[in-house]
Design an enzyme around this catalytic site. Sequence first.
Site, PDB file in Angstrom:
ATOM      1  CG  ASP A  39      -0.252  -0.092   2.511  1.00 57.27           C
ATOM      2  OD1 ASP A  39       0.981  -0.337   2.496  1.00 57.27           O
ATOM      3  OD2 ASP A  39      -0.890   0.079   3.552  1.00 57.27           O
ATOM      4  CG  HIS A 242      17.878   6.058 -21.402  1.00 54.89           C
ATOM      5  ND1 HIS A 242      16.827   5.773 -22.244  1.00 54.89           N
ATOM      6  CD2 HIS A 242      18.274   7.313 -21.715  1.00 54.89           C
ATOM      7  CE1 HIS A 242      16.608   6.833 -23.022  1.00 54.89           C
ATOM      8  NE2 HIS A 242      17.465   7.764 -22.729  1.00 54.89           N
ATOM      9  CG  ASP A 259      21.147  13.209 -18.916  1.00 54.80           C
ATOM     10  OD1 ASP A 259      20.445  14.165 -18.503  1.00 54.80           O
ATOM     11  OD2 ASP A 259      20.972  12.675 -20.035  1.00 54.80           O
ATOM     12  CG  ASP A 270      17.621  16.953 -20.266  1.00 56.13           C
ATOM     13  OD1 ASP A 270      18.525  16.317 -19.677  1.00 56.13           O
ATOM     14  OD2 ASP A 270      17.083  16.548 -21.306  1.00 56.13           O
ATOM     15  CG  HIS A 349      21.885  10.343 -28.380  1.00 58.23           C
ATOM     16  ND1 HIS A 349      21.952  11.701 -28.364  1.00 58.23           N
ATOM     17  CD2 HIS A 349      22.965   9.902 -27.685  1.00 58.23           C
ATOM     18  CE1 HIS A 349      23.017  12.083 -27.666  1.00 58.23           C
ATOM     19  NE2 HIS A 349      23.655  11.022 -27.257  1.00 58.23           N
ATOM     20  CG  HIS A 353      14.897  16.069 -25.874  1.00 57.69           C
ATOM     21  ND1 HIS A 353      14.413  16.783 -24.804  1.00 57.69           N
ATOM     22  CD2 HIS A 353      16.050  15.493 -25.433  1.00 57.69           C
ATOM     23  CE1 HIS A 353      15.229  16.631 -23.765  1.00 57.69           C
ATOM     24  NE2 HIS A 353      16.235  15.866 -24.113  1.00 57.69           N
ATOM     25  CG  HIS A 360      12.590  12.939 -23.834  1.00 61.68           C
ATOM     26  ND1 HIS A 360      12.841  11.589 -23.742  1.00 61.68           N
ATOM     27  CD2 HIS A 360      13.778  13.545 -23.576  1.00 61.68           C
ATOM     28  CE1 HIS A 360      14.113  11.401 -23.434  1.00 61.68           C
ATOM     29  NE2 HIS A 360      14.705  12.576 -23.334  1.00 61.68           N
ATOM     30  CD  GLU A 383      20.122  15.316 -25.161  1.00 63.49           C
ATOM     31  OE1 GLU A 383      20.656  14.442 -24.466  1.00 63.49           O
ATOM     32  OE2 GLU A 383      18.908  15.600 -25.088  1.00 63.49           O
ATOM     33  CE1 TYR A 387      27.021   8.801 -24.686  1.00 67.56           C
ATOM     34  CE2 TYR A 387      26.465   9.074 -27.015  1.00 67.56           C
ATOM     35  CZ  TYR A 387      26.340   9.472 -25.697  1.00 67.56           C
ATOM     36  OH  TYR A 387      25.538  10.538 -25.388  1.00 67.56           O
ATOM     37  NE  ARG A 405      23.512  12.550 -22.674  1.00 67.73           N
ATOM     38  CZ  ARG A 405      23.610  11.301 -22.236  1.00 67.73           C
ATOM     39  NH1 ARG A 405      24.194  10.389 -22.984  1.00 67.73           N
ATOM     40  NH2 ARG A 405      23.131  10.954 -21.061  1.00 67.73           N
ATOM     41  CD  GLU A 407      20.552  17.064 -22.116  1.00 68.11           C
ATOM     42  OE1 GLU A 407      20.906  16.286 -21.209  1.00 68.11           O
ATOM     43  OE2 GLU A 407      19.471  16.964 -22.722  1.00 68.11           O
TER      44      GLU A 407
HETATM   45 MN   LIG Z   1      18.080  15.471 -22.799  1.00 65.53          MN
END
Ligand SMILES: [Mn+2]
Length: 440
Positions: A39, A242, A259, A270, A349, A353, A360, A383, A387, A405, A407
């Site tokens: 719960d 991710h 990130d 972001d 990628h 965005h 996003h 961004e 890699y 990366r 961004e």
């Molecule tokens: Mn982003």
Amino acid sequence: MSTLSDREYAQRRQRLMGAVEADAVLLVPAATLKYRNRDAEYGFRQNSDFLYLTGFNEPDALLVLLPGKSGGEVVLFCQPRDPEKEVWTGYRPGPEGAMQRFGMDRAFSLEQLDDELPQLLQGRSRIYCPLADETLQGRLAGWRQRLMQRCRDAQQVPQQLQELGGPLHELRLFKTAAEQALIRASGELSAQAHCRAMRACRPGLYEYQLEAEIHHQFAMGGSRVPAYGTIVGSGANGCILHYTQNQDRLEAGELVLIDAGAELEGYAGDITRTFPVNGRFSDRQRALYEVVLAAQEAAIAAVQPGNSFNAPHEAAVAVLTEGLVRLGLLEGEVDALLAEEAYTAFYIHRTSHWLGLDVHDVGAYRRDGQWRNLEPGMVLTIEPGLYIAPDDERVDPAWRGMGIRIEDDLLVTGSGHEVLTAGVPKAVAAIEALMAEGRA
Ligand SMILES: [Mn+2]
């Protein structure tokens, strides 16, 4: 709760009603509570469409917009007041509060939904609602059936269902001045958090401890919950786009990629930064990092009103490809490599965005199959990354296991752009200086 004015929300509803047919009806459901285990609930996050139109932060409510004469009508169904339950779960405005404090023309208890909703649909030609919401679609079928039984006239029952996102998400794509201020604040807070993580970083810490530094700064700045799952990936974990396990030990000689973005009143920041765990880039790390940074700067320069949404991506991949050739990670002529998208070996990628209430964010990227142009009021990320997988046998082993990366968040303005996240360094020397400050 919300610092946005009642007028802001009223204007959003007016604009949406003005964007659809006068004989349409719009149904916008709130989010529901989700259980984590037994719960214990997950923290509640309101549905972004519903939040955008109401600022009302309760689960299970339903907003009904009825365009028409004199500005149309706004109706809300929500949980009724219940003093006994409120002792356990806190104050609820109830329908009376929804009218007094949230600008609703009429409001009802959720218990009245099945009785009241059918007649709100009566005589309307089409219904805008989220078509993928199966619960709502099931109930809607019942309401339409009830209306049919009640008036025995198919003309009185809306015949068309249309996706709410069509008109609504086009509105959400263009940020008002008040929204721009919130996204700017979220970007500034996110930048402070990244600075804190850079200062705190040292070998022997765990990735989740850097995550804790980030979340501490978010909360101290008024953002209790991040806008999305924070990514802290050291070494080869930086190559996992991710990665949110955030469980490994930070080792000297590795890079760490963070990130993370704060959320203020629903609006996301972001930011991604990549920096050396021990505070100094190695020659090889720096060489690869400088390529990504140059690509990001080229992409940022392409954020101009009238440019295609894809212009920053094209600028980024051109610089990445040149750099990869210079470092010997790709072989051949830059133009030919670009044409065959050879960079996708290290960059899978896209560069941007939309950003807003959703990290996003909603809004069409194309129109009639073509990338749309950037316009003032749009907010997007820039961004690029590179890699190199730890098992990539195409490249010299010394390059393997590096993920980089960078961004930032940008507002498109009338004359160019504004970088909303400039408060955290990204130049090599500036990062090393900030990290040295943290160690001192
Ligand atoms: Mn982003």
